[in-house]
Write a protein that holds these residues in place. Structure first.
Motif, PDB file in Angstrom:
ATOM      1  N   ARG A  52      25.094 -10.832  -6.129  1.00 24.59           N
ATOM      2  CA  ARG A  52      26.338 -10.340  -6.229  1.00 24.59           C
ATOM      3  C   ARG A  52      27.183 -11.043  -7.715  1.00 24.59           C
ATOM      4  O   ARG A  52      26.553 -11.795  -7.769  1.00 24.59           O
ATOM      5  CB  ARG A  52      26.702 -11.037  -4.449  1.00 24.59           C
ATOM      6  N   ILE A  74      19.816  -7.478  -8.877  1.00 24.42           N
ATOM      7  CA  ILE A  74      20.208  -7.544  -7.567  1.00 24.42           C
ATOM      8  C   ILE A  74      18.831  -6.918  -6.794  1.00 24.42           C
ATOM      9  O   ILE A  74      17.922  -7.279  -5.546  1.00 24.42           O
ATOM     10  CB  ILE A  74      21.402  -7.428  -7.204  1.00 24.42           C
ATOM     11  N   ASP A  75      18.506  -5.918  -7.545  1.00 26.51           N
ATOM     12  CA  ASP A  75      17.636  -5.264  -7.357  1.00 26.51           C
ATOM     13  C   ASP A  75      16.347  -6.034  -7.472  1.00 26.51           C
ATOM     14  O   ASP A  75      15.160  -5.175  -6.432  1.00 26.51           O
ATOM     15  CB  ASP A  75      17.986  -3.459  -8.078  1.00 26.51           C
ATOM     16  N   VAL A  90      28.594  -2.383   4.673  1.00 24.78           N
ATOM     17  CA  VAL A  90      29.729  -1.338   4.150  1.00 24.78           C
ATOM     18  C   VAL A  90      29.416   0.314   4.299  1.00 24.78           C
ATOM     19  O   VAL A  90      28.297   0.258   4.921  1.00 24.78           O
ATOM     20  CB  VAL A  90      29.144  -1.944   2.599  1.00 24.78           C
ATOM     21  N   ILE A  92      28.853   3.558   3.289  1.00 28.51           N
ATOM     22  CA  ILE A  92      28.776   4.996   2.587  1.00 28.51           C
ATOM     23  C   ILE A  92      28.480   6.058   2.974  1.00 28.51           C
ATOM     24  O   ILE A  92      27.938   6.639   3.602  1.00 28.51           O
ATOM     25  CB  ILE A  92      27.675   4.587   1.721  1.00 28.51           C
TER      26      ILE A  92
ATOM     27  N   ASP B 434      31.155  -3.528  -2.880  1.00 28.82           N
ATOM     28  CA  ASP B 434      31.365  -3.595  -2.218  1.00 28.82           C
ATOM     29  C   ASP B 434      29.471  -2.596  -1.765  1.00 28.82           C
ATOM     30  O   ASP B 434      28.438  -2.833  -1.722  1.00 28.82           O
ATOM     31  CB  ASP B 434      31.547  -3.488  -1.108  1.00 28.82           C
ATOM     32  N   GLN B 435      30.048  -1.647  -2.514  1.00 28.77           N
ATOM     33  CA  GLN B 435      28.782  -0.316  -1.888  1.00 28.77           C
ATOM     34  C   GLN B 435      28.105  -0.016  -2.898  1.00 28.77           C
ATOM     35  O   GLN B 435      26.271  -0.106  -2.703  1.00 28.77           O
ATOM     36  CB  GLN B 435      29.406   0.828  -1.708  1.00 28.77           C
ATOM     37  N   PHE B 437      26.385  -2.988  -4.360  1.00 29.71           N
ATOM     38  CA  PHE B 437      25.861  -4.702  -4.256  1.00 29.71           C
ATOM     39  C   PHE B 437      24.585  -4.533  -3.307  1.00 29.71           C
ATOM     40  O   PHE B 437      24.211  -4.659  -2.700  1.00 29.71           O
ATOM     41  CB  PHE B 437      27.132  -5.369  -4.164  1.00 29.71           C
ATOM     42  N   TYR B 438      25.439  -3.219  -1.873  1.00 26.01           N
ATOM     43  CA  TYR B 438      24.860  -3.382  -0.721  1.00 26.01           C
ATOM     44  C   TYR B 438      23.460  -2.465  -0.757  1.00 26.01           C
ATOM     45  O   TYR B 438      22.840  -2.732  -0.786  1.00 26.01           O
ATOM     46  CB  TYR B 438      26.099  -2.360   0.367  1.00 26.01           C
ATOM     47  N   GLN B 440      21.990  -2.200  -4.029  1.00 25.45           N
ATOM     48  CA  GLN B 440      20.953  -2.415  -4.868  1.00 25.45           C
ATOM     49  C   GLN B 440      20.449  -3.806  -4.116  1.00 25.45           C
ATOM     50  O   GLN B 440      19.292  -4.528  -4.399  1.00 25.45           O
ATOM     51  CB  GLN B 440      21.789  -3.529  -6.170  1.00 25.45           C
TER      52      GLN B 440
END
Lengths: 253, 486
Positions: A52, A74-75, A90, A92, B434-435, B437-438, B440
């Motif tokens: 992160r 990250i990915d 989170v 969405i 946050d979105q 990061f989530y 990814q």
């Protein structure tokens, strides 16, 4: 073989050092628990492993399956098999769980050069895991985490983990906010994913999760370091004496 | 320029085998730049129009001359003044005869261009239920499945053909919703419109397929002024989709279209747009000025008109698809997604004019701004004194990506009847770290993550699109926002 080797890891957030020389080795096939009081740096460790932004590694190394994990985005880490079950998943709006998860699973398969899942295969697998986690199938069409209860959000993380089949799973306080029944369901889900070619790092504040997910080793974290490691009985000892006693012990040592 | 000179120049150009070597190389018939009465006459003559049509154009042109300096300035857009004498008002693929009779006769280059755009023009696509009226620059070059539609009495043809073959309908309804002098750009269109689509659905007929038109600007520095007229007779239903695209050019091009819809008693018209005009490059050079007047009239009881638009292209978008709710129980809907990136500007929204009792309208607008773009929702809801128990629900959401873009909401609400109920909700949000990061952390790349989140944000609108086009529209959203993160 070790899935994960962390050596002398230092990391800062907003210029404040949180991890202060952390060492940890996680062999393949094992489940390790990390326990520790609030503010000891447990979640920071989880975010550093996931890559992160804002969590800056200033010193040390993290070797994942023999390679430098910190070099990856990250990915790319996710594609390499690292999964983080978030403490606060989170929301969405407007994106169905199934759409999100299928995109994620296929992005990972694509990155690894493996054939992607078609809609039918995906649905078949998803329905199987949903049943195990005692989740309704309408869950697939609901937008990601929107209007979910705390327990549903955590179950969703475990469901994603099951679908993604990671090599290294990091569970950040997956037990927080769960009642006893939800805790058992989540723990069962995790236990089913224990495998010889996989390793898990279970971060928790309380011992009770470890009654359900019995770890191979327990590490105690305080002030950005691992201060004690031991077998599963260490968790019980902590439960009895508390973290304060541990700190006292440490300073006495 | 005097008449003989103009005619000579046109002749010289048209006879000189004009090669226009940009994207599609084919012989084009064009006229010199500039606008005067002769040009209007010439366009009309090119299309062998009857006298009444020419008169209507000339009347419009005279009105437009009287409107100089009245081009709208109230929108939140900025551009250098448009030199209307620096635009070419007619371009058509040159043909030996009167025009192609079937697909076989169409220039393979044109078909190849359509193929690149993924337009289902070939016969086998009848299975997908799409009938296409392709507008290549100014002349409709192909109309498919006309025969099948004709069996039901549905008329779906190029506008110019309707002028020739259905003059009674065109004369009755042309300008009936958007009068010649309605606004500066609509007036210009009325004088110089080149082609477009004409649709008539007879009483009680439910049109069995999506009617689709692809508009495409190919020739450089050619304004496209298409004119579309759709009439739904009592109890009929039609779903119409227009898609727009244009090749890259470094000069701005004007597109000033007019669309008129008329829904009679118990009729329903669903009009969907996917607008993907060239938006200019990352520095804001080039791109289409999309200045369009779209309006529908619910002219009979319980008539319904529904606009759905996905606007991702154009350097500047200025359009307000509106509904006049003229009869009791009429329903108006406007569903919009407008995406702007880089230096794009969009000022778009709707007008819902409630003129009769028990009329209802719904407005759902999703604006997404990225880069240095400006994205404005501008909408009017008017409840007139006679509109007892009128209802409106409006929802305007803005999503911002990055720090340098703007999202604006400008609602105008005018209520002149106490029994009306008008609701307005608005929100502005950003894609959160946050979105990102989530997404990814589950293995999605940054751009895929943005595309996913944006599609979620627009879902209420996207689900209004016909199935065949929803997938394309979703992809388009992702493409439009490329480079907006990371």
């Amino acid at each position: 073989m070790n899935i994960l080797e962390i050596r002398n890891l230092h990391a800062s957030v907003d210029g404040i050092e949180i991890l202060k020389g952390l060492d940890l080795t996680l062999p393949v096939g094992e489940v390790h628990a990390i326990m520790g009081p609030n503010g000891s740096g447990k979640s920071t460790l989880a975010f550093v492993l996931a890559g992160r932004d804002g969590y800056d590694v200033t010193e040390g190394e993290v070797i994942y399956r023999g390679k430098d994990l910190l070099e990856l985005g990250i990915d790319e880490r996710a594609q390499a098999g690292v999964f983080l079950a978030l403490q606060y998943p989170v929301e969405i709006p407007g994106v169905a769980n199934s759409v999100f998860l299928k995109a994620a699973v296929n992005a990972q398969l694509r990155a690894r050069g493996e054939p992607e899942l078609d809609a039918m295969d995906f649905l078949k697998r998803a329905k199987g895991f949903l049943a195990e986690l005692e989740m309704d199938q309408e869950f697939l069409t609901r937008p990601i985490n929107v209007g979910f209860s705390g327990g549903e959000k955590k179950r969703n993380e475990i469901f994603q983990m099951a679908m993604i089949e990671p090599t290294l799973a990091v569970l950040d306080e997956t037990d927080s906010g769960l009642d006893i029944d939800a805790l058992r369901i989540v723990a069962d889900g995790v236990n089913r994913l224990r495998a010889a070619d996989r390793a898990m790092l279970v971060i928790t504040h309380y011992q009770r999760l470890l009654e359900h997910i019995v770890p191979d080793r327990v590490h105690v974290m305080a002030d950005g370091r691992i201060v004690r490691s031991g077998g599963k009985e260490l968790a019980l000892e902590l439960e009895e004496k508390g973290y304060a006693a541990l700190n006292g012990e440490k300073s006495a040592a | 320029m005097s008449t003989p000179e103009t005619i000579d120049e046109v002749r010289a150009l048209t006879e000189a085998d004009y090669k226009f070597g940009f994207v599609t190389e084919l012989d084009q018939e064009i006229i010199p730049k500039g606008l005067n009465e002769d040009v209007v006459r010439l366009i009309s003559a090119k299309k062998n129009e009857p006298a009444w049509m020419l008169d209507w154009r000339l009347e419009s042109y005279a009105k437009w001359l009287g409107m100089q300096g009245e081009d709208p300035t109230w929108a939140k857009i900025s551009h250098p003044p448009i030199d209307f004498q620096d635009i070419r008002y007619y371009a058509a693929p040159k043909s030996e005869d009167d025009g192609p009779k079937s697909l076989d006769e169409i220039d393979p280059e044109i078909l190849a261009t359509y193929e690149k755009l993924g337009i289902p023009l070939k016969e086998q696509e009848v299975l997908s239920g799409v009938a296409v009226d392709a507008v290549f620059d100014s002349v409709s070059v192909a109309t498919t499945y006309k025969a099948k539609l004709a069996e039901l009495g549905v008329i779906f043809c190029p506008f110019s053909e309707a002028v020739a073959e259905h003059p009674e309908l065109v004369r009755k309804y042309l300008g009936a919703v958007v009068p010649q002098g309605d606004n500066f750009y609509a007036c210009l269109n009325s004088a110089v419109f080149s082609d477009g689509s004409f649709v008539f659905i007879p009483e009680g007929v439910r049109c069995p397929m999506e009617l689709s038109t692809y508009f495409r600007i190919n020739a450089a520095e050619t304004g496209q002024f298409e004119r579309t007229l759709i009439i739904a007779a009592p109890g009929s239903y039609v779903s119409y989709l227009e898609g727009c695209t244009a090749p890259m050019r470094d000069k701005n091009q004007l597109h000033a279209a007019v669309v008129e819809l008329i829904a009679l008693e118990d009729a329903e018209i669903k009009y969907s747009t996917i607008q993907n005009w060239y938006p200019g490059d990352a520095e804001g050079v080039g791109g289409i000025y999309n200045f369009v007047t779209k309006r529908g009239a619910c002219r009979g009881r319980n008539a319904k008109i529904s606009w759905t638009q996905v606007e991702t292209g154009a350097a500047i978008t200025w359009k307000y698809p509106s509904v006049l709710l003229e009869a009791e129980g009429a329903v108006g809907e406007f569903y919009s997604v407008a995406v702007t990136n880089n230096y794009q500007q969009a000022d778009t929204g709707t007008k819902m004019i409630h003129l009769a009792p028990n009329t209802t309208s719904t407005i759902i607008s999703k604006g997404i701004s990225a880069g240095r773009s400006q994205n404005t929702y501008r909408g009017l809801v008017r409840i007139n004194p006679k509109a007892h128990n009128a209802r409106n629900y409006t929802q305007c959401d803005s999503l911002l990506i990055g720090e340098e873009c703007g999202g604006h909401t400008v609602p105008y609400i005018q209520v002149r009847n106490r029994s009306a109920r008008v609701e307005h909700e608005a929100s502005a949000s950003k894609i959160s770290d946050d979105q990102m990061f989530y997404c990814q952390s589950r293995g999605l790349g940054a751009e895929d993550a943005v595309s996913l989140i944006v599609n979620g944000f627009c879902k209420e609108v996207m689900k209004q699109l016909p199935m065949e086009f929803a997938v394309e529209a979703q992809k388009l959203l992702g493409i439009s926002l490329e480079g907006s993160v990371g």
